[in-house]
Design an enzyme around this catalytic site. Structure first.
Site, PDB file in Angstrom:
ATOM      1  N   CYS A  38      58.312  33.605   4.966  1.00  0.00           N
ATOM      2  CA  CYS A  38      58.032  34.567   3.896  1.00  0.00           C
ATOM      3  C   CYS A  38      57.656  35.942   4.423  1.00  0.00           C
ATOM      4  O   CYS A  38      57.521  36.876   3.649  1.00  0.00           O
ATOM      5  CB  CYS A  38      56.894  34.048   3.027  1.00  0.00           C
ATOM      6  SG  CYS A  38      55.386  33.857   3.995  1.00  0.00           S
ATOM      7  N   ASP A  40      54.817  36.763   5.709  1.00  0.00           N
ATOM      8  CA  ASP A  40      53.380  36.991   5.625  1.00  0.00           C
ATOM      9  C   ASP A  40      52.743  36.885   7.012  1.00  0.00           C
ATOM     10  O   ASP A  40      53.309  36.286   7.917  1.00  0.00           O
ATOM     11  CB  ASP A  40      52.725  35.969   4.694  1.00  0.00           C
ATOM     12  CG  ASP A  40      53.140  36.190   3.251  1.00  0.00           C
ATOM     13  OD1 ASP A  40      53.661  37.274   2.955  1.00  0.00           O
ATOM     14  OD2 ASP A  40      52.938  35.282   2.442  1.00  0.00           O
ATOM     15  N   CYS A  67      50.153  35.620   1.043  1.00  0.00           N
ATOM     16  CA  CYS A  67      50.023  35.137  -0.311  1.00  0.00           C
ATOM     17  C   CYS A  67      48.605  34.625  -0.557  1.00  0.00           C
ATOM     18  O   CYS A  67      47.799  34.453   0.359  1.00  0.00           O
ATOM     19  CB  CYS A  67      51.035  34.029  -0.559  1.00  0.00           C
ATOM     20  SG  CYS A  67      50.520  32.493   0.184  1.00  0.00           S
ATOM     21  N   CYS A 111      51.987  27.971   4.118  1.00  0.00           N
ATOM     22  CA  CYS A 111      50.839  28.885   4.024  1.00  0.00           C
ATOM     23  C   CYS A 111      49.673  28.299   4.823  1.00  0.00           C
ATOM     24  O   CYS A 111      48.985  29.014   5.551  1.00  0.00           O
ATOM     25  CB  CYS A 111      50.424  29.090   2.576  1.00  0.00           C
ATOM     26  SG  CYS A 111      51.797  29.408   1.454  1.00  0.00           S
TER      27      CYS A 111
HETATM   28 FE1  FES Z   1      54.032  32.717   2.890  1.00  0.00          FE
HETATM   29 FE2  FES Z   1      52.090  31.757   1.531  1.00  0.00          FE
HETATM   30  S1  FES Z   1      54.035  32.305   0.760  1.00  0.00           S
HETATM   31  S2  FES Z   1      52.051  32.347   3.565  1.00  0.00           S
END
Ligand code: FES
Length: 170
Positions: A38, A40, A67, A111
């Site tokens: 993602c 992140d 997120c 995550c």
């Molecule tokens: Fe990527 Fe949560 S959606 S860390």
């Protein structure tokens, strides 16, 4: 899906009042990872202390550019980590770290794995006796700090789909 519902509620509560969020200026170790799933990013700081002749985690903190689930997992994980030795902390996987929230939905498992990845990298840095994160200028803006200092040993968690940010942030 009662379990998911209650997990959602706990995640919401953790996000509303996140624990141990923010840079730790006097940390002994730091780990940073990014998720290729993602994009992140998450960074975790650890501070150690001596207790009963053993080195244990005194406190942990985190910063997340990700997120809400990652923030919630990191929040409960930093609370779980206090008092653990390096060996004990290394035994914790993403499921253990997220356990106070309940089972994460499949889409959100990575995550929790990102939190595990950052923790492992910090623990490995501590084990390797690397320069502490406190060497960073405390005035660095958060985003620059996260992307700026990314040295350290390669993460060993081959089972995790986590990339070290040397590559992602270069
Ligand atoms: Fe990527 Fe949560 S959606 S860390």
């Amino acid at each position: 899906m009662t379990a998911d519902h209650s997990t959602e509620e706990r995640i919401r509560e953790a996000i509303a009042n996140p624990r141990n969020m923010g840079e730790m200026a006097d940390a002994d170790a730091v780990g940073t990872v990014g998720s290729p799933d993602c994009g992140d990013m998450l960074r975790m700081w650890l501070k150690f202390k001596e207790k009963d002749g053993r080195k244990v985690i005194d406190r942990a903190s985190f910063q997340s550019f990700g997120c809400q689930t990652a923030i919630a997992v990191a929040s409960v994980a930093t609370e779980l980590l206090a008092g653990k030795t390096v060996e004990e902390a290394l035994k914790l996987d993403a499921g253990d770290l997220a356990r106070p929230l309940g089972p994460l939905p499949p889409m959100k498992i990575h995550c929790g794995q990102m939190v595990e990845g950052a923790l492992r990298q910090a623990l490995e840095e501590e084990a390797a006796g690397e320069t502490p994160a406190a060497a960073e200028p405390p005035s660095s803006p958060a985003g620059q700090t996260l992307l700026g200092r990314l040295s350290g040993p390669a993460p060993s968690g081959g089972k995790l789909k986590i990339v070290k940010l040397d590559d992602a942030g270069a």
